[in-house]
Enzyme design. Structure first.
Site, mmCIF file in Angstrom:
data_model
loop_
_atom_site.group_PDB
_atom_site.id
_atom_site.type_symbol
_atom_site.label_atom_id
_atom_site.label_comp_id
_atom_site.label_asym_id
_atom_site.label_seq_id
_atom_site.Cartn_x
_atom_site.Cartn_y
_atom_site.Cartn_z
ATOM 1 N N SER A 280 0.686 -1.181 -0.011
ATOM 2 C CA SER A 280 0.173 -0.004 0.018
ATOM 3 C C SER A 280 0.985 1.337 -0.116
ATOM 4 C CB SER A 280 -0.985 0.125 1.031
ATOM 5 O OG SER A 280 -0.122 0.206 2.481
ATOM 6 N N LYS B 285 0.861 4.523 6.981
ATOM 7 C CA LYS B 285 0.227 5.481 5.841
ATOM 8 C C LYS B 285 0.639 6.805 5.890
ATOM 9 C CE LYS B 285 -2.817 2.106 4.441
ATOM 10 N NZ LYS B 285 -2.013 0.815 4.587
#
Length: 149
Positions: A65, A102
């Site tokens: 990701s 993230k």
């Protein structure tokens, strides 16, 4: 959330410095310069990469990701938990009990975590159980096939 993290440990603040040779000059990604083939000094990577040793730990990433910012499966992340996260920082956060890596940012007035891969949707933080684990300050990954850090 698609990226899993393995906590590897903290910085050993009692370890003596390990100084490695630092070549003088700059390395060029184009035509090599033979005039820069001498050593300038020694460099302690821990002192260079870690600003707050007692608040720093290492994690291993797993997943895809964050490939858009150069964090790949198996990379070694250096995380400083003493830094206050700001929009745009890459952070480690526990969201509903699951650790994730993230980019922290805002959309309007709401806080979100964003992947660096278009296959993953933003994660809204409102209404979720969140615990900040720190700001990723460096990412180390191997460029040599079969070699892991």
């Amino acid at each position: 959330m698609s990226i899993h993290l393995t906590v590897l440990g903290r910085v050993d603040t009692t370890a003596p410095p390990l100084k490695l040779p630092l070549a003088a000059g700059e390395v060029r990604a184009g035509f090599p310069s033979p005039a820069d083939d001498y050593l300038e000094a020694e460099l302690d990577l821990v002192a260079h990469l870690i600003q707050h040793p007692s608040a720093t730990y290492y994690l291993r990433s797993k997943g895809s990701s964050m490939t858009g910012v150069g964090i790949y499966d198996g990379d070694l992340l250096i995380v400083d938990r003493s830094l206050k996260p700001k929009p745009g920082h890459i952070i480690i956060m526990s969201v509903d009990g699951e650790l994730t890596c993230k980019r922290y940012d805002m959309m309007g007035n709401r806080h979100y975590l964003f992947a660096a891969n278009p296959e993953f949707r933003p994660i809204p933080l409102e209404g979720r159980e969140c615990q900040m684990w720190g700001v990723v300050t460096h990412n180390i990954h191997s460029l040599a096939p079969g070699f892991t850090v």
